[in-house]
Design an enzyme around this catalytic site. Structure first.
Site, PDB file in Angstrom:
ATOM      1  N   ARG A 239       0.870  -1.175   0.000  1.00 45.27           N
ATOM      2  CA  ARG A 239       0.000   0.000   0.000  1.00 45.27           C
ATOM      3  C   ARG A 239       0.900   1.216   0.000  1.00 45.27           C
ATOM      4  O   ARG A 239       1.983   1.182   0.591  1.00 45.27           O
ATOM      5  CB  ARG A 239      -0.845   0.073   1.276  1.00 45.27           C
ATOM      6  CG  ARG A 239      -2.153  -0.663   1.252  1.00 45.27           C
ATOM      7  CD  ARG A 239      -3.199   0.005   0.356  1.00 45.27           C
ATOM      8  NE  ARG A 239      -4.458  -0.706   0.383  1.00 45.27           N
ATOM      9  CZ  ARG A 239      -4.757  -1.761  -0.372  1.00 45.27           C
ATOM     10  NH1 ARG A 239      -3.890  -2.241  -1.235  1.00 45.27           N
ATOM     11  NH2 ARG A 239      -5.941  -2.330  -0.283  1.00 45.27           N
ATOM     12  N   GLU A 268      -1.910   8.205  -3.895  1.00 42.48           N
ATOM     13  CA  GLU A 268      -2.294   7.819  -5.263  1.00 42.48           C
ATOM     14  C   GLU A 268      -3.739   8.228  -5.542  1.00 42.48           C
ATOM     15  O   GLU A 268      -4.544   8.238  -4.626  1.00 42.48           O
ATOM     16  CB  GLU A 268      -2.085   6.306  -5.470  1.00 42.48           C
ATOM     17  CG  GLU A 268      -2.939   5.437  -4.551  1.00 42.48           C
ATOM     18  CD  GLU A 268      -2.631   3.946  -4.725  1.00 42.48           C
ATOM     19  OE1 GLU A 268      -1.467   3.552  -4.608  1.00 42.48           O
ATOM     20  OE2 GLU A 268      -3.605   3.202  -4.958  1.00 42.48           O
ATOM     21  N   HIS A 286      -1.616   0.685  -9.500  1.00 43.64           N
ATOM     22  CA  HIS A 286      -2.358  -0.139  -8.542  1.00 43.64           C
ATOM     23  C   HIS A 286      -3.215  -1.190  -9.267  1.00 43.64           C
ATOM     24  O   HIS A 286      -4.448  -1.205  -9.131  1.00 43.64           O
ATOM     25  CB  HIS A 286      -3.224   0.732  -7.623  1.00 43.64           C
ATOM     26  CG  HIS A 286      -3.565   0.059  -6.324  1.00 43.64           C
ATOM     27  ND1 HIS A 286      -3.731   0.741  -5.152  1.00 43.64           N
ATOM     28  CD2 HIS A 286      -3.786  -1.252  -6.023  1.00 43.64           C
ATOM     29  CE1 HIS A 286      -4.037  -0.116  -4.182  1.00 43.64           C
ATOM     30  NE2 HIS A 286      -4.068  -1.322  -4.690  1.00 43.64           N
TER      31      HIS A 286
HETATM   32  C1  GLV Z   1      -5.714  -4.282  -3.657  1.00 48.69           C
HETATM   33  O1  GLV Z   1      -4.925  -3.430  -3.411  1.00 48.69           O
HETATM   34  C2  GLV Z   1      -6.364  -5.074  -2.646  1.00 48.69           C
HETATM   35  O2  GLV Z   1      -6.194  -4.796  -1.459  1.00 48.69           O
HETATM   36  O3  GLV Z   1      -7.088  -6.003  -3.016  1.00 48.69           O
END
Ligand code: GLV
Length: 329
Positions: A239, A268, A286
């Site tokens: 993250r 982001e 992401h």
């Molecule tokens: C993506 O970042 C998730 O947490 O599934």
């Protein structure tokens, strides 16, 4: 449609057939425009909902729950749930769920894609070719970093971390890992436990895959980056905020690190603009779990979680088990 049907809100666009599936069972408020919802718009969107299919960008906190008195379930279409205040959900009697396991392999593949791309300078090489700069073969052209037979450090040896470790076997890599505590040997396999400090110093390359929390905020900062080998690649698929992006920019700029591969960023999608000027970083928006089959599996599990709660059944991926015993609503 009957007034008595349960109401489900969906915060972002998902596959249309999933919306059709939901419409056959519930009153559905979707978001075809797919615009990310501000906290105020989210409150409005969920105001009379019994359940919501949310995504990692939707902040679910006490103020929102207070404004949504019918809400019984927040079903995140993500494995990460740092967007959800679990204590607040429990206090308001709202079940929170996520989508573990179904995205392990796709996400591990993407970690590997970033590691390979950053180590072998794939983005930089592609930009070079597309810009018409490739005029002749050169002996030392775009030399990369080796992976095969080297040592991989995995920070966060959960389900995705272990899927990454399995892939490392094909590259004959020795695997080191760091967790809050060592895993039982049947889960660790051949991977060896190290403190974070030792892992960073010993590993040739490092992949970060821990959940974000106040405890993991800037887990990898200037001090940690300074421990890594200058020949190392750092990959962050965890993250934004687990890595201190400003410190990473400095390390990459000063070539104190060979390269980085990043799928997640602080703030982001408004990432630190300094990344854009660096050649030794591979940037993806992401998308680590974004394959058709995996997104389908994530949505299916999220819908199952939501349906279970609305039907009074305990959902498979319940995050706040306490709520099940003392539901207020
Ligand atoms: C993506 O970042 C998730 O947490 O599934």
């Amino acid at each position: 449609m009957s007034e008595n049907r349960l109401r489900v809100a969906v915060t972002r666009r998902i596959f249309p057939e999933l919306i059709d599936f939901l419409r056959a069972r519930y009153e559905v408020r979707d978001n075809q425009a797919d615009a990310p919802l501000s906290p105020q718009a989210l409150r409005e969107h969920l105001r009379d909902a019994d359940g919501v299919l949310a995504t990692g960008g939707d902040r679910i906190d006490a103020a929102l729950l207070e404004a949504c008195p019918r809400l019984k379930v927040v079903s995140n279409i993500a494995v990460g749930y740092n967007n959800i205040d679990l204590d607040a959900c429990t206090a308001y009697g709202v079940a929170a769920t996520n989508t573990p396991d179904v995205l392990n392999e796709a996400t591990a593949d993407h970690a590997w894609a970033l590691l390979l791309a950053a180590a072998r300078r794939v983005g930089e090489a592609e930009r070079f070719v597309r810009a018409g700069q490739w005029k002749r073969w050169e002996f030392e052209m775009l030399m990369g970093a080796d992976l095969y037979g080297r040592t991989l450090g995995i920070v966060g040896m959960g389900r995705i971390g272990r899927a990454i470790a399995r892939r490392a076997q094909g590259f004959a890599m020795r695997v080191l890992y760091h967790n809050r505590k060592p895993l039982p040997s049947e889960l660790a396999g051949a991977a060896e436990y190290r403190s974070l400090e030792v892992l960073l110093a010993e590993a040739d390359h490092v992949i970060v895959v821990v959940p974000y929390s106040p405890q993991t905020h800037h887990l990898i900062g200037a001090r940690e980056l300074a421990r890594m080998k200058p020949s190392a690649v750092l990959v962050n698929i965890a993250r934004g905020g687990v890595v201190d992006d400003a410190a990473l920019v400095e390390a990459l700029r000063a070539r104190r690190l060979f390269a980085a591969g990043l799928d997640v960023f602080e703030n982001e999608p408004a990432l630190n603009p300094a990344f854009l000027a660096l050649d030794n970083v591979v940037l993806t928006p992401h998308i680590a779990s974004s394959t058709r089959a995996t997104r389908q599996a994530m949505a299916d599990l999220a819908i199952r979680n939501l349906e279970d709660v609305l039907a009074g059944r305990r959902p498979a991926a319940l995050l706040n088990a306490e709520v099940w015993d003392r539901r207020r609503r």
